[in-house]
Design an enzyme around this catalytic site. Structure first.
Site, PDB file in Angstrom:
ATOM      1  N   HIS A 163       0.851  -1.196   0.000  1.00 57.39           N
ATOM      2  CA  HIS A 163       0.000   0.000   0.000  1.00 57.39           C
ATOM      3  C   HIS A 163       0.880   1.237   0.000  1.00 57.39           C
ATOM      4  O   HIS A 163       1.199   1.795   1.049  1.00 57.39           O
ATOM      5  CB  HIS A 163      -0.926  -0.022   1.219  1.00 57.39           C
ATOM      6  CG  HIS A 163      -1.974   1.045   1.204  1.00 57.39           C
ATOM      7  ND1 HIS A 163      -3.174   0.921   1.876  1.00 57.39           N
ATOM      8  CD2 HIS A 163      -2.016   2.267   0.617  1.00 57.39           C
ATOM      9  CE1 HIS A 163      -3.894   2.017   1.693  1.00 57.39           C
ATOM     10  NE2 HIS A 163      -3.197   2.852   0.940  1.00 57.39           N
ATOM     11  N   HIS A 168       1.290   4.701  -2.728  1.00 60.06           N
ATOM     12  CA  HIS A 168       0.911   5.394  -3.962  1.00 60.06           C
ATOM     13  C   HIS A 168       2.153   6.071  -4.530  1.00 60.06           C
ATOM     14  O   HIS A 168       2.790   6.877  -3.845  1.00 60.06           O
ATOM     15  CB  HIS A 168      -0.167   6.438  -3.677  1.00 60.06           C
ATOM     16  CG  HIS A 168      -1.426   5.862  -3.099  1.00 60.06           C
ATOM     17  ND1 HIS A 168      -2.534   5.572  -3.875  1.00 60.06           N
ATOM     18  CD2 HIS A 168      -1.756   5.510  -1.826  1.00 60.06           C
ATOM     19  CE1 HIS A 168      -3.490   5.072  -3.106  1.00 60.06           C
ATOM     20  NE2 HIS A 168      -3.036   5.020  -1.859  1.00 60.06           N
ATOM     21  N   HIS A 194      -9.634   0.623  -1.160  1.00 63.66           N
ATOM     22  CA  HIS A 194      -9.530   1.364   0.094  1.00 63.66           C
ATOM     23  C   HIS A 194     -10.896   1.337   0.778  1.00 63.66           C
ATOM     24  O   HIS A 194     -11.911   1.708   0.169  1.00 63.66           O
ATOM     25  CB  HIS A 194      -9.146   2.816  -0.177  1.00 63.66           C
ATOM     26  CG  HIS A 194      -7.718   3.012  -0.578  1.00 63.66           C
ATOM     27  ND1 HIS A 194      -7.103   2.256  -1.549  1.00 63.66           N
ATOM     28  CD2 HIS A 194      -6.783   3.910  -0.143  1.00 63.66           C
ATOM     29  CE1 HIS A 194      -5.850   2.666  -1.690  1.00 63.66           C
ATOM     30  NE2 HIS A 194      -5.627   3.669  -0.851  1.00 63.66           N
ATOM     31  N   GLU A 234     -11.318   3.223   6.374  1.00 64.50           N
ATOM     32  CA  GLU A 234     -10.335   4.192   6.871  1.00 64.50           C
ATOM     33  C   GLU A 234     -11.084   5.286   7.619  1.00 64.50           C
ATOM     34  O   GLU A 234     -11.020   5.384   8.838  1.00 64.50           O
ATOM     35  CB  GLU A 234      -9.534   4.772   5.709  1.00 64.50           C
ATOM     36  CG  GLU A 234      -8.506   5.818   6.122  1.00 64.50           C
ATOM     37  CD  GLU A 234      -7.822   6.474   4.931  1.00 64.50           C
ATOM     38  OE1 GLU A 234      -6.810   7.149   5.157  1.00 64.50           O
ATOM     39  OE2 GLU A 234      -8.304   6.337   3.779  1.00 64.50           O
ATOM     40  N   ASP A 282       1.802   4.108   2.670  1.00 63.40           N
ATOM     41  CA  ASP A 282       0.716   4.854   2.025  1.00 63.40           C
ATOM     42  C   ASP A 282       1.239   5.970   1.113  1.00 63.40           C
ATOM     43  O   ASP A 282       1.418   5.758  -0.086  1.00 63.40           O
ATOM     44  CB  ASP A 282      -0.245   5.404   3.076  1.00 63.40           C
ATOM     45  CG  ASP A 282      -1.610   5.770   2.519  1.00 63.40           C
ATOM     46  OD1 ASP A 282      -1.812   5.639   1.290  1.00 63.40           O
ATOM     47  OD2 ASP A 282      -2.487   6.174   3.298  1.00 63.40           O
ATOM     48  N   ASP A 283       1.451   7.151   1.659  1.00 61.10           N
ATOM     49  CA  ASP A 283       1.960   8.302   0.900  1.00 61.10           C
ATOM     50  C   ASP A 283       3.132   8.893   1.684  1.00 61.10           C
ATOM     51  O   ASP A 283       3.011   9.940   2.329  1.00 61.10           O
ATOM     52  CB  ASP A 283       0.856   9.341   0.706  1.00 61.10           C
ATOM     53  CG  ASP A 283      -0.332   8.787  -0.055  1.00 61.10           C
ATOM     54  OD1 ASP A 283      -0.256   8.704  -1.292  1.00 61.10           O
ATOM     55  OD2 ASP A 283      -1.328   8.410   0.593  1.00 61.10           O
TER      56      ASP A 283
END
Length: 364
Positions: A25, A27, A221, A224, A301-302
């Site tokens: 996961h 991006h 996703h 969350e 994630d990011d």
């Protein structure tokens, strides 16, 4: 613990760094660090927001500082979508991917499955092939020079209409990039991200059901910001993996289903903290998932936006939960088992995990 402050922390840091990791996961557009945003903007003559309209864009330093103060998922997404406008050429996409792969490899990642968001790029006039071929170039370089295995996951954006996702899906099929029967299947799965609460929970159901018939890997996703019903909706439309999923613990029956079906959750603890989904990493239900037999991996994630790549995420979890070596072994092994790779590669990674654990068992 990142960096460690005591000899004991140093031993744990060494173990967590050495532990072979699978990241599921992350991006790629979320790996655009502020220096790269500003340098690509200059190179490509892209106008970022003026400092008068958004002071965060005054300098690399002010943008970096702003990244530590997101108020919500949508607040983060506003910066995320501005950042990706600096990507223009095939080499830009390749450079971005390579930048992430180098960092991941340095932190012990042996296999990584990365999201990318073609819709926004195509809406601003970029050709589909420029985006995909650039990222494929980055993947091939990582596999050749770093020895890691990679997979590309094409992400649909929930804040855009279904028709936009359908056009992208059809393009990927027509280009032969997707599915077991594709001429050159460089895209190994489909995902769905962006704003969770607001769009229909099963927005991409028609696409997912069609993709499922083609044996295309599916994730989404869910859970969350939205409650556990978002997770159920994703599973019901064919997803075999859930990205985030931290609200799963609110529904014991659904949690039993996820454990029984061996669904992998791609948990992102630092991201959850930064986006105010939890007040501390300790609120992420890591222990509950372990006790319930729910498979999960830990992910960044990011990372450019949340200030934590995968090793820092591992350290944050260890600080919050004081897990055992056996716990970490299970997490690492479940990450391998939930990866979209062949059995030979899985067995190789499981062997590497076993060798790592043997080195540290008598120390920690």
């Amino acid at each position: 613990m990142c960096p460690p402050n005591t000899p004991y922390q140093s031993q744990w840091h060494a173990f967590l760094h050495s532990l072979p990791k699978c990241e599921h996961h992350v991006h790629l557009e979320g790996c655009l660090e502020p220096p790269l945003i500003f340098s690509m903007a200059r190179k490509n003559n892209v106008s970022l927001p003026s400092p008068s309209s958004n002071p965060a864009y005054t300098s690399v330093e002010t943008l970096s500082k702003r990244y530590g103060h997101f108020s919500s998922l949508d607040d983060f997404l506003s910066f995320y979508f501005i950042g990706m406008t600096v990507l223009k050429t095939q080499s830009d996409f390749a450079e971005l991917a390579w930048t992430y792969f180098k960092r991941a490899h340095a932190e012990g990642v042996h296999h990584t499955e990365v999201f990318f968001d073609p819709q926004v790029h195509m809406e601003r006039g970029l050709e589909y092939r420029v985006i995909v071929d650039g990222y494929v170039d980055g993947c091939k370089r990582a596999e050749k020079e770093l020895g890691i295995s990679t997979r590309l996951i094409m992400c649909f954006l929930k804040h855009l209409p279904l028709e936009s996702a359908q056009r992208l899906y059809d393009t990927a099929l027509n280009e032969g990039d997707l599915g077991l029967d594709g001429r050159n299947p460089v895209i190994h799965g489909l995902g769905a991200s962006s704003s969770e609460v607001g769009p229909p929970k099963d927005l991409f159901r028609p696409i997912y059901l069609g993709a499922k018939e083609k044996s295309i890997n599916l994730t989404a996703h869910a859970g969350e910001e939205g409650d556990a019903s978002y997770i159920a909706a994703a599973l019901d439309m064919g997803a075999t993996r859930i990205d985030h999923g931290i609200r799963l613990g609110e529904d014991p029956e659904l949690m039993e289903r996820v454990a029984r079906e061996e669904v992998l959750l791609t948990v992102c603890p630092v991201s959850n903290l930064q986006l105010k989904c939890v007040k501390s990493v300790a609120e992420v239900p890591i222990r509950k998932f372990l006790d319930a037999g729910v498979r999960f991996s830990i992910n960044s994630d990011d990372p450019a936006y949340f200030g934590a790549y995968i090793l820092e995420c591992y350290c944050a979890v260890q600080e919050a939960f004081n897990l055992s070596v056996a716990d970490w072994r299970l997490i690492a092994e479940n990450g391998v088992k939930g990866s979209w790779i062949g059995e030979e590669r899985k067995n190789e990674l499981l062997w590497r995990i076993d060798e790592c654990v043997k080195r540290f068992e008598g120390v920690l």
